[in-house]
Structure formats: C-alpha cells, structure tokens
Design a protein around this motif. Structure first.
Motif, PDB file in Angstrom:
ATOM      1  N   ARG A 190       0.804  -1.212   0.000  1.00  0.00           N
ATOM      2  CA  ARG A 190       0.000   0.000   0.000  1.00  0.00           C
ATOM      3  C   ARG A 190       0.842   1.270   0.000  1.00  0.00           C
ATOM      4  N   PHE A 191       1.989   1.230   0.638  1.00  0.00           N
ATOM      5  CA  PHE A 191       2.827   2.430   0.695  1.00  0.00           C
ATOM      6  C   PHE A 191       3.815   2.506  -0.467  1.00  0.00           C
ATOM      7  N   TRP A 192       3.947   1.414  -1.231  1.00  0.00           N
ATOM      8  CA  TRP A 192       4.922   1.376  -2.340  1.00  0.00           C
ATOM      9  C   TRP A 192       6.290   1.835  -1.856  1.00  0.00           C
ATOM     10  N   ASN A 193       6.742   1.283  -0.780  1.00  0.00           N
ATOM     11  CA  ASN A 193       7.977   1.773  -0.170  1.00  0.00           C
ATOM     12  C   ASN A 193       9.224   1.048  -0.663  1.00  0.00           C
ATOM     13  N   GLN A 194       9.131   0.345  -1.803  1.00  0.00           N
ATOM     14  CA  GLN A 194      10.333  -0.219  -2.400  1.00  0.00           C
ATOM     15  C   GLN A 194      10.969   0.825  -3.314  1.00  0.00           C
ATOM     16  N   LEU A 195      12.213   1.139  -3.065  1.00  0.00           N
ATOM     17  CA  LEU A 195      12.891   2.217  -3.763  1.00  0.00           C
ATOM     18  C   LEU A 195      13.762   1.677  -4.885  1.00  0.00           C
ATOM     19  N   GLU A 196      13.798   2.414  -5.998  1.00  0.00           N
ATOM     20  CA  GLU A 196      14.741   2.149  -7.068  1.00  0.00           C
ATOM     21  C   GLU A 196      15.379   3.490  -7.407  1.00  0.00           C
ATOM     22  N   LEU A 197      16.419   3.812  -6.666  1.00  0.00           N
ATOM     23  CA  LEU A 197      17.051   5.115  -6.788  1.00  0.00           C
ATOM     24  C   LEU A 197      18.295   5.040  -7.656  1.00  0.00           C
ATOM     25  N   THR A 198      18.697   6.186  -8.166  1.00  0.00           N
ATOM     26  CA  THR A 198      20.008   6.313  -8.785  1.00  0.00           C
ATOM     27  C   THR A 198      20.822   7.173  -7.840  1.00  0.00           C
ATOM     28  N   LEU A 199      21.577   6.515  -6.981  1.00  0.00           N
ATOM     29  CA  LEU A 199      22.283   7.219  -5.918  1.00  0.00           C
ATOM     30  C   LEU A 199      23.595   7.812  -6.416  1.00  0.00           C
ATOM     31  N   LEU A 200      23.743   9.089  -6.350  1.00  0.00           N
ATOM     32  CA  LEU A 200      25.045   9.742  -6.378  1.00  0.00           C
ATOM     33  C   LEU A 200      26.013   9.178  -7.418  1.00  0.00           C
ATOM     34  N   ASN A 201      25.754   9.477  -8.693  1.00  0.00           N
ATOM     35  CA  ASN A 201      26.636   8.978  -9.748  1.00  0.00           C
ATOM     36  C   ASN A 201      28.096   9.341  -9.512  1.00  0.00           C
ATOM     37  N   ASN A 202      28.330  10.517  -8.941  1.00  0.00           N
ATOM     38  CA  ASN A 202      29.708  10.960  -8.731  1.00  0.00           C
ATOM     39  C   ASN A 202      30.425  10.202  -7.620  1.00  0.00           C
ATOM     40  N   ARG A 203      29.698   9.375  -6.892  1.00  0.00           N
ATOM     41  CA  ARG A 203      30.331   8.584  -5.822  1.00  0.00           C
ATOM     42  C   ARG A 203      30.256   7.086  -6.100  1.00  0.00           C
ATOM     43  N   ARG A 204      29.706   6.694  -7.230  1.00  0.00           N
ATOM     44  CA  ARG A 204      29.568   5.282  -7.556  1.00  0.00           C
ATOM     45  C   ARG A 204      30.855   4.765  -8.185  1.00  0.00           C
ATOM     46  N   ALA A 257      25.542  13.780   2.262  1.00  0.00           N
ATOM     47  CA  ALA A 257      26.095  15.132   2.159  1.00  0.00           C
ATOM     48  C   ALA A 257      26.609  15.463   0.766  1.00  0.00           C
ATOM     49  N   PHE A 258      26.767  14.454  -0.095  1.00  0.00           N
ATOM     50  CA  PHE A 258      27.268  14.711  -1.434  1.00  0.00           C
ATOM     51  C   PHE A 258      26.166  15.125  -2.403  1.00  0.00           C
ATOM     52  N   ARG A 259      24.913  15.147  -1.956  1.00  0.00           N
ATOM     53  CA  ARG A 259      23.837  15.734  -2.754  1.00  0.00           C
ATOM     54  C   ARG A 259      22.786  16.277  -1.798  1.00  0.00           C
ATOM     55  N   THR A 260      23.096  17.415  -1.212  1.00  0.00           N
ATOM     56  CA  THR A 260      22.218  17.971  -0.193  1.00  0.00           C
ATOM     57  C   THR A 260      20.886  18.440  -0.759  1.00  0.00           C
ATOM     58  N   SER A 261      20.812  18.670  -2.060  1.00  0.00           N
ATOM     59  CA  SER A 261      19.547  19.088  -2.662  1.00  0.00           C
ATOM     60  C   SER A 261      18.542  17.936  -2.699  1.00  0.00           C
ATOM     61  N   ASP A 262      19.016  16.702  -2.623  1.00  0.00           N
ATOM     62  CA  ASP A 262      18.142  15.533  -2.690  1.00  0.00           C
ATOM     63  C   ASP A 262      18.049  14.768  -1.377  1.00  0.00           C
ATOM     64  N   TYR A 263      19.120  14.755  -0.595  1.00  0.00           N
ATOM     65  CA  TYR A 263      19.169  13.905   0.593  1.00  0.00           C
ATOM     66  C   TYR A 263      19.537  14.704   1.836  1.00  0.00           C
ATOM     67  N   GLU A 264      18.913  14.310   2.922  1.00  0.00           N
ATOM     68  CA  GLU A 264      19.226  14.930   4.204  1.00  0.00           C
ATOM     69  C   GLU A 264      18.858  13.946   5.301  1.00  0.00           C
ATOM     70  N   SER A 265      19.716  13.822   6.283  1.00  0.00           N
ATOM     71  CA  SER A 265      19.396  12.937   7.393  1.00  0.00           C
ATOM     72  C   SER A 265      18.203  13.505   8.165  1.00  0.00           C
ATOM     73  N   PRO A 266      17.184  12.683   8.446  1.00  0.00           N
ATOM     74  CA  PRO A 266      16.022  13.161   9.194  1.00  0.00           C
ATOM     75  C   PRO A 266      16.300  13.356  10.680  1.00  0.00           C
ATOM     76  N   VAL A 267      17.475  12.960  11.122  1.00  0.00           N
ATOM     77  CA  VAL A 267      17.874  13.171  12.516  1.00  0.00           C
ATOM     78  C   VAL A 267      19.286  13.743  12.509  1.00  0.00           C
ATOM     79  N   PRO A 268      19.702  14.428  13.578  1.00  0.00           N
ATOM     80  CA  PRO A 268      21.093  14.902  13.642  1.00  0.00           C
ATOM     81  C   PRO A 268      22.057  13.729  13.510  1.00  0.00           C
ATOM     82  N   LEU A 269      23.176  13.947  12.829  1.00  0.00           N
ATOM     83  CA  LEU A 269      24.142  12.866  12.640  1.00  0.00           C
ATOM     84  C   LEU A 269      24.624  12.312  13.976  1.00  0.00           C
ATOM     85  N   SER A 270      24.682  13.173  14.983  1.00  0.00           N
ATOM     86  CA  SER A 270      25.140  12.727  16.303  1.00  0.00           C
ATOM     87  C   SER A 270      24.168  11.747  16.945  1.00  0.00           C
TER      88      SER A 270
END
Length: 289
Positions: free
Chosen positions: A85-99, A259-272
């Motif tokens: 129901r949530f369709w929570n299976q992801l098929e992302l293209t993660l960070l080409n510059n780090r692959r 952190a290598f694509r802050t426009s797309d990804y952000e931790s939902p909690v502080p890194l600490s």
C-alpha cells in the motif's frame, strides 16, 4: 477475542481486503473459512492438526484466532500488506559521482575521471601506484593526450572488510581536507582533485551497496509496523509515531553519503543521534525524530 489495538486494526484491514470486493468466507464450509482466515492473517494455510482441532470444535474459536494474531506469520503478512500500500520499495540512482565501477578488476569513479586525470573515463592503468600514506600519487604516467594514469593501491572497503580490493590511487585518497582546503566529506569535494573516497572508501560505494541502502531506507516502514505490533500501540502510531528505524546500511548513507547531494538527501535526525553500526549490521535501531 480481545486482540491488541495494533493487531485489531491490522487484522480488520487484512480480513476486509481493501483491494478486492468483500467475499464472506464464513458463509462457506468451516474448512474453507478457516483456510481463508489463516491465509489472510498468517499468509499460510492451517496445518492438518489445526484443521482437525477446528473441525472437532465446530468453529474457529477465539483462542485459535488469538494465537494466529500473535504469530510471526501475522507480523510478516501485515508488513507485506503495508509494503504493497505504501509502495515503499525504492529504485534510486544514488550519487553517480560517488559510484565506483570496475575496469580490469580495478575500482574507480568514472564520473570524476576528468577532474582526477584530465579526461572523461580515463582509467588509472594496471600498474601498482607509487603513492604516499594517504594514497596521493608521487608519480604517474603521462598518456600524451593531456591525461594521466596513476596506478592502483590496495584498499579494504567498508562494505566488505574481509576482502581488500584494488582501487585507483586518486579515487582512494584518504585526506579529510584537500591541499586547497576543501572538506573532502562534502559536496564541494566532487570538484576537487585533492579529495578521494576517504578511509575505507567511506565516501563512495561499489558492489551491491546501492541496493543494500535502498532496501534499508524502504524498510523503515516495515519496522514501524513491526514495532507497532510488538508494543501493541494504537494503529495511528504508524502515521504519527516519532521513531526512525535505521540499520548499518542506512546509517552509513545518512552519515557519509547524503552530504554529497544535499539538494536531494538529508538525514532526518542529527548525525550525532545516529547509532554506531557497521555497514553490514542488519539489525534495525529506532532513533527519535
């Protein structure tokens, strides 16, 4: 029968079947009814012993249904139904510059080749590099077209510490800060030849790491359902709960790669607040949002 709050809400959803017209299995024979309920609740048909006991009792009694609702099968069926129901299976293209890809068995980041070696897709060559302790090349091969090839070094990658791999030296650089002052753990590092993939390649990924991260991020909803059932919380907690569930792969992603694509990804909690987990740790830990 008095199932808990979470089990009651989920059992109603499973039994009613939001995607199909209602078919009242109880109007059929007892055997078919017990089979239908067991399939909806646990995802399996009743055993021969269970069917014998149900038929002997003349009904699917509360004790039997309570036991099914308390089973691991019910938990996994509920998780699977929410996944649909949530369709929570992801098929992302993660960070080409780090692959990282491989050529001649040697890992390198193809998308940064122009920055590191002067030409797009230029490889480091098949020779072992002459490099310092931070994998900075001390000499290299001039390819005659404005590009260079520096050779490879051995690295133990975070995704498989038991298996050292050959990595192009410029990609394997471990400096935290480049000679020009760039923080190599940030997005700015993608344009700085003095930055590499960091210690144990923690700022890049190869192998099946991308798939493991996608699976871990998607499983947050699975684990919310599991926790709700385990604690007998109200069904509304699925939408209003304040916990994030992470394992080794998703923790590594939030801490070292997002952190290598802050426009797309952000931790939902502080890194600490993220737990200290090895990348390969499959256990999920709850973190307060």
């Amino acid at each position: 029968m008095k199932p808990g709050n979470a089990a009651l809400g989920l059992s109603l959803m499973l039994l009613l079947g939001a995607d199909a017209p209602w078919n009242d299995a109880s109007s059929g024979d007892l055997h078919a009814y017990a089979r239908a309920v067991s399939l909806d609740v646990r995802g399996v048909v009743p055993s021969a012993d269970e069917l014998g006991a149900i038929e002997a009792a003349g009904e699917l009694d509360d004790a039997t249904l309570d036991a099914w609702l308390a089973s691991d099968g019910f938990v996994e069926t509920a998780i699977e139904r929410h996944r649909e129901r949530f369709w929570n299976q992801l098929e992302l293209t993660l960070l080409n510059n780090r692959r990282m890809g491989r050529r001649n068995g040697i890992y390198f980041v193809g998308n940064r080749a122009r920055i590191l070696r002067g030409q797009t897709q230029v490889h480091c060559g098949v020779m072992e590099a002459d490099a310092d302790a931070q994998n900075v090349p001390l000499s290299w091969q001039d390819n005659g077209d404005g590009s260079i090839s520096e050779g490879w070094v051995w690295v133990t990658p975070y995704w498989d510490p038991s298996q050292p791999i050959q990595v192009c030296a410029l990609d394997a650089q471990t400096a935290a800060v480049s000679p020009t002052g760039t923080d190599c753990s940030t997005e700015d590092a993608q344009r700085d030849a003095g930055c590499g993939c960091g210690p144990d390649l923690m700022w890049c990924f190869g192998g099946d790491v991308e798939e493991q991260i996608e699976t871990a991020l998607a499983a947050d909803i699975d684990e919310r359902v599991r926790s709700m059932l385990a604690t007998d919380a109200p069904y509304s907690n699925l939408l209003t709960g304040s916990d994030l569930f992470v394992n080794g792969a998703s923790t590594h992603f939030f801490r070292h790669l997002a952190a290598f694509r802050t426009s797309d990804y952000e931790s939902p909690v502080p890194l600490s607040a993220l737990p200290s987990l090895d990348f390969s740790d499959p256990s999920y830990v709850s973190v307060a949002l």
